[in-house]
Design a protein around this motif. Structure first.
Motif, mmCIF file in Angstrom:
data_model
loop_
_atom_site.group_PDB
_atom_site.id
_atom_site.type_symbol
_atom_site.label_atom_id
_atom_site.label_comp_id
_atom_site.label_asym_id
_atom_site.label_seq_id
_atom_site.Cartn_x
_atom_site.Cartn_y
_atom_site.Cartn_z
ATOM 1 N N GLU A 18 10.821 -5.711 20.243
ATOM 2 C CA GLU A 18 10.954 -4.393 19.606
ATOM 3 C C GLU A 18 9.657 -3.989 18.912
ATOM 4 O O GLU A 18 9.197 -2.844 19.033
ATOM 5 N N LEU A 19 9.047 -4.922 18.188
ATOM 6 C CA LEU A 19 7.804 -4.621 17.482
ATOM 7 C C LEU A 19 6.657 -4.388 18.451
ATOM 8 O O LEU A 19 5.771 -3.562 18.193
ATOM 9 N N LEU A 20 6.663 -5.087 19.581
ATOM 10 C CA LEU A 20 5.620 -4.886 20.590
ATOM 11 C C LEU A 20 5.734 -3.488 21.200
ATOM 12 O O LEU A 20 4.725 -2.790 21.385
ATOM 13 N N ARG A 21 6.973 -3.070 21.521
ATOM 14 C CA ARG A 21 7.164 -1.718 22.067
ATOM 15 C C ARG A 21 6.746 -0.663 21.051
ATOM 16 O O ARG A 21 6.132 0.352 21.408
ATOM 17 N N LEU A 22 7.053 -0.903 19.782
ATOM 18 C CA LEU A 22 6.651 0.040 18.746
ATOM 19 C C LEU A 22 5.138 0.134 18.652
ATOM 20 O O LEU A 22 4.575 1.235 18.553
ATOM 21 N N ALA A 23 4.465 -1.011 18.699
ATOM 22 C CA ALA A 23 3.004 -1.023 18.592
ATOM 23 C C ALA A 23 2.344 -0.257 19.735
ATOM 24 O O ALA A 23 1.277 0.346 19.563
ATOM 25 N N ASP A 24 2.973 -0.268 20.897
ATOM 26 C CA ASP A 24 2.394 0.407 22.064
ATOM 27 C C ASP A 24 2.370 1.924 21.903
ATOM 28 O O ASP A 24 1.509 2.592 22.499
ATOM 29 N N VAL A 25 3.323 2.480 21.157
ATOM 30 C CA VAL A 25 3.406 3.948 21.049
ATOM 31 C C VAL A 25 3.172 4.453 19.634
ATOM 32 O O VAL A 25 3.186 5.666 19.402
ATOM 33 N N TYR A 26 2.941 3.562 18.688
ATOM 34 C CA TYR A 26 2.928 3.956 17.271
ATOM 35 C C TYR A 26 1.765 4.884 16.957
ATOM 36 O O TYR A 26 0.620 4.642 17.362
ATOM 37 N N GLU A 27 2.063 5.940 16.242
ATOM 38 C CA GLU A 27 1.054 6.856 15.730
ATOM 39 C C GLU A 27 1.008 6.696 14.218
ATOM 40 O O GLU A 27 1.939 7.111 13.521
ATOM 41 N N PRO A 28 -0.039 6.082 13.669
ATOM 42 C CA PRO A 28 -0.066 5.811 12.223
ATOM 43 C C PRO A 28 -0.025 7.101 11.414
ATOM 44 O O PRO A 28 -0.822 8.011 11.647
ATOM 45 N N PRO A 29 0.908 7.199 10.458
ATOM 46 C CA PRO A 29 0.983 8.386 9.597
ATOM 47 C C PRO A 29 -0.043 8.326 8.480
ATOM 48 O O PRO A 29 -0.834 7.379 8.383
ATOM 49 N N GLN A 30 0.000 9.338 7.626
ATOM 50 C CA GLN A 30 -0.939 9.410 6.513
ATOM 51 C C GLN A 30 -0.191 9.569 5.198
ATOM 52 O O GLN A 30 0.928 10.080 5.150
ATOM 53 N N PHE A 31 -0.868 9.130 4.121
ATOM 54 C CA PHE A 31 -0.367 9.350 2.775
ATOM 55 C C PHE A 31 -1.045 10.577 2.184
ATOM 56 O O PHE A 31 -2.238 10.810 2.408
ATOM 57 N N ASP A 32 -0.276 11.329 1.414
ATOM 58 C CA ASP A 32 -0.800 12.510 0.735
ATOM 59 C C ASP A 32 -1.243 12.121 -0.668
ATOM 60 O O ASP A 32 -0.425 11.738 -1.501
ATOM 61 N N PHE A 33 -2.549 12.207 -0.919
ATOM 62 C CA PHE A 33 -3.091 11.903 -2.240
ATOM 63 C C PHE A 33 -3.415 13.182 -3.015
ATOM 64 O O PHE A 33 -4.248 13.174 -3.914
ATOM 65 N N GLY A 34 -2.761 14.273 -2.654
ATOM 66 C CA GLY A 34 -2.995 15.533 -3.351
ATOM 67 C C GLY A 34 -4.159 16.296 -2.775
ATOM 68 O O GLY A 34 -3.990 17.309 -2.102
ATOM 69 N N THR A 35 -5.371 15.806 -3.022
ATOM 70 C CA THR A 35 -6.567 16.498 -2.527
ATOM 71 C C THR A 35 -7.070 15.923 -1.213
ATOM 72 O O THR A 35 -8.000 16.453 -0.626
ATOM 73 N N ARG A 36 -6.460 14.826 -0.761
ATOM 74 C CA ARG A 36 -6.932 14.210 0.472
ATOM 75 C C ARG A 36 -5.792 13.446 1.134
ATOM 76 O O ARG A 36 -4.769 13.154 0.515
ATOM 77 N N LEU A 37 -5.978 13.143 2.413
ATOM 78 C CA LEU A 37 -5.044 12.323 3.163
ATOM 79 C C LEU A 37 -5.722 11.011 3.521
ATOM 80 O O LEU A 37 -6.930 10.980 3.798
ATOM 81 N N GLU A 38 -4.951 9.918 3.510
ATOM 82 C CA GLU A 38 -5.499 8.613 3.883
ATOM 83 C C GLU A 38 -4.543 7.906 4.831
ATOM 84 O O GLU A 38 -3.320 8.058 4.713
ATOM 85 N N PRO A 39 -5.083 7.137 5.792
ATOM 86 C CA PRO A 39 -4.223 6.416 6.745
ATOM 87 C C PRO A 39 -3.273 5.479 6.014
ATOM 88 O O PRO A 39 -3.695 4.673 5.183
ATOM 89 N N ALA A 40 -1.979 5.587 6.317
ATOM 90 C CA ALA A 40 -0.970 4.832 5.572
ATOM 91 C C ALA A 40 -1.122 3.327 5.761
ATOM 92 O O ALA A 40 -1.101 2.561 4.789
ATOM 93 N N LEU A 41 -1.250 2.861 7.006
ATOM 94 C CA LEU A 41 -1.328 1.414 7.244
ATOM 95 C C LEU A 41 -2.544 0.806 6.570
ATOM 96 O O LEU A 41 -2.448 -0.252 5.940
ATOM 97 N N ALA A 42 -3.696 1.453 6.714
ATOM 98 C CA ALA A 42 -4.914 0.922 6.101
ATOM 99 C C ALA A 42 -4.786 0.880 4.582
ATOM 100 O O ALA A 42 -5.234 -0.082 3.930
ATOM 101 N N THR A 43 -4.154 1.896 3.999
ATOM 102 C CA THR A 43 -3.963 1.933 2.547
ATOM 103 C C THR A 43 -3.080 0.781 2.085
ATOM 104 O O THR A 43 -3.358 0.127 1.066
ATOM 105 N N LEU A 44 -2.011 0.506 2.837
ATOM 106 C CA LEU A 44 -1.106 -0.582 2.449
ATOM 107 C C LEU A 44 -1.784 -1.939 2.601
ATOM 108 O O LEU A 44 -1.594 -2.825 1.760
ATOM 109 N N HIS A 45 -2.559 -2.120 3.664
ATOM 110 C CA HIS A 45 -3.294 -3.383 3.816
ATOM 111 C C HIS A 45 -4.254 -3.588 2.640
ATOM 112 O O HIS A 45 -4.348 -4.702 2.090
ATOM 113 N N SER A 46 -4.955 -2.542 2.252
ATOM 114 C CA SER A 46 -5.900 -2.654 1.131
ATOM 115 C C SER A 46 -5.172 -3.007 -0.154
ATOM 116 O O SER A 46 -5.649 -3.830 -0.949
ATOM 117 N N TRP A 47 -4.005 -2.404 -0.366
ATOM 118 C CA TRP A 47 -3.244 -2.672 -1.582
ATOM 119 C C TRP A 47 -2.757 -4.120 -1.606
ATOM 120 O O TRP A 47 -2.808 -4.793 -2.645
#
Length: 548
Positions: A131-160
């Motif tokens: 299931e996770l492999l199929r998800l990875a094949d089609v996944y479109e990474p969303p973004q977080f809204d920081f008010g004045t800017r948008l940041e990639p959600a996955l990258a932000t969570l990894h950094s945190w």
């Protein structure tokens, strides 16, 4: 780490994993730091342990080997472990006998982290990995809204997760239905597990679906369920808790709102206490919820209710002080929290996701994007578009596949082009109702739809901006009158509260705060408008006057 601290830490590590630990002790005139014996296993031999904070060189090894020979003479075939917090010289590693293990404290601790079945289930074996492999094949990474800017959600969570300066606690990810909160935690689980496999020093990701908990839980029941569900029953609970407190585990808890909807205030208070305790010491966790389900107002209302009951019962001052301390813990963990808001996909992300899901078929992609345009009118806030939700995109992609199974090529595209805006909305609402049905099988789809029809009609009145609890109860009393009247008087209020908790969590609704008032409304004007039109048409076809 001081020598006595190192020895105590090693002893505790063995105790947490089911060993009886004694020491220091004398073995044939040799002083040995620790002896560990597996509790309940009469055939397991003892483990003798020497603990040092020095880097072990040839001289130190010679002294420890004298102890090893004494232990082996008294207990032939016993295990002997030298634990050093500062490591070993190369010559020592080359000279050590086969029965003598040389381990740093970190290496020893990792020996007890027997998460390999879970790691394989996530990355390589079984339904979850596929299931996770199929998800990875089609996944479109969303973004977080920081008010004045948008940041990639996955990258932000990894950094945190990797940022040691953020300290323990919860990062709360909020997003409307269908924005991909669950998929985000699934992708994070897979990527963090890949990091842990490559480098065991990275934290172990533990993903738990809170929607599986419809009653209050404590730390033990939450963690026991995870261990049992993931073939990790061999991992002692106390050891697992120690991993969490030492920051060796990152917790991914998905669906707080779907859990909280079934609980009374004091039940939610117990669950909040559990979550606060989990993040109290060294643990980091990510918690997902729909907006305002995990709101400051709700948390403080839980505490306000609790304190009112304490004052009424005249509880002792010491107990009241304990609750005040818990209040401070809640405030630190949840009120003064880190929060990220998940955004719907933008146009470019939507096109990329559609192309991947349809394997690059340009004809189908063009038609699906055309259908998405039909349902992409702005929400009440004027920003979010219904067509930018991954769940809506998936529904329309499924429609494309269904239509293409009959005719092929241009005929399929023609059939999809003929889908009207009304039919497109009907498909979406049908799927959302099925989503609610899977979550709440006790509520018939027809009953939920009738309730939402009436709610949409009332919210179309310009004088009503949202549905509060009183509005819900009034409509529940009207729509479910026959059901409630069949129950004994003593059971009606409980059933009414159950209906309220279920209906307010319908996938088409969102919780909002407007003008200082909290309540619910449809997440998009277009959904409300469709339900009104559907209700009016059904009333006309049945020859009945619409009843608001």
């Amino acid at each position: 780490m001081l020598p006595e601290e190192a020895e105590s830490a090693v002893a505790e590590l063995f105790r947490l994993n089911g060993y009886d630990v004694t020491g220091p002790l004398m073995v044939k005139s040799a002083s040995v730091d620790l002896k560990a014996e597996r509790i309940g296993d009469p055939f397991a031999g003892p483990v003798f342990i020497e603990v040092t904070t020095e880097k072990v060189d040839a001289t130190k090894l010679g002294k420890d080997l004298t102890k090893y020979y004494a232990c082996n003479e008294q207990h032939p075939g016993c295990a002997f472990v030298i634990v050093s917090t500062n490591g070993f010289t190369q010559s020592v590693r080359e000279r050590a006998p086969a029965r003598v293990e040389l381990l740093t404290y970190e290496t020893l601790a990792s020996r007890f982290e027997k998460f390999h079945p879970y790691q394989r289930a996530v990355l390589s074996e079984g339904d979850l990995a596929q299931e996770l492999l199929r998800l990875a094949d089609v996944y479109e990474p969303p973004q977080f809204d920081f008010g004045t800017r948008l940041e990639p959600a996955l990258a932000t969570l990894h950094s945190w997760v990797e940022d040691e300066t953020t300290g323990p606690g919860w990062l709360i990810v909020v997003g409307e239905y269908g924005t991909g909160k669950t998929a985000l935690t699934q992708m994070l689980l897979r990527e963090l597990m890949q990091k842990n496999k490559s480098d065991p020093r990275c934290p172990i990701p533990v993903r738990i679906e809170l929607r599986d908990f419809t009653k209050q839980f404590d730390v033990a029941s939450l963690l026991h369920k995870f261990l049992d569900d993931n073939n990790l029953s061999h991992v002692p609970l106390h050891f697992f808790e120690s991993l969490i407190s030492r920051g060796r585990v990152v917790l991914l808890l998905d669906g707080y709102d779907e859990m909280a909807q079934y609980m009374h205030l004091l039940e939610r208070r117990v669950c909040l206490e559990t979550l606060a305790q989990l993040g109290r010491h060294g643990a980091k966790g990510i918690l997902t919820s729909r907006p305002n389900y995990f709101s400051e107002a709700e948390e403080l209302r839980v505490l306000e209710t609790l304190y009112s009951s304490l004052e009424e019962t005249g509880i002792a001052a010491v107990e009241y002080a304990k609750e005040a301390a818990l209040d401070q813990l809640f405030e630190r963990q949840f009120v003064d929290r880190s929060e990220r808001r998940l955004q719907d996909l933008d146009r470019a992300q939507t096109e990329a996701l559609v192309a991947r899901k349809l394997s690059g078929d340009p004809d189908k992609s063009a038609v699906v994007l055309g259908l998405l345009n039909k349902v992409s009118r702005p929400s009440d806030e004027g920003a979010r578009l219904l067509g930018g939700k991954p769940v809506i995109i998936s529904y329309l992609v499924d429609l494309a596949d269904q239509l293409s199974e009959q005719p092929t090529g241009p005929a399929a595209a023609s059939g999809m082009d003929s889908v009207t805006e009304y039919q497109c909305y009907r498909l979406i609402v049908d799927q959302l109702m099925l989503r609610d049905r899977r979550r709440s099988p006790g509520m018939p789809v027809e009953s939920r739809r009738r309730f939402l029809h009436r709610m949409a009609l009332r919210l179309s009145n310009s004088d009503i901006s949202l549905f509060n609890e009183s509005d819900f109860m009034d409509l529940i009393n009207l729509e479910f009158r026959a059901r409630l009247e069949r129950l004994p008087q003593s059971e009606r209020e409980g059933d009414r509260q159950t209906l309220y908790a279920d209906l307010r969590s319908s996938a088409t609704l969102t919780r909002v705060t407007t003008g200082g008032k909290e309540g619910w409304r449809f997440s998009h004007n277009s959904l409300r408008e469709f339900l009104v039109v559907e209700y009016l048409l059904s009333s006309l076809q049945a020859g009945k006057a619409p009843n608001p």
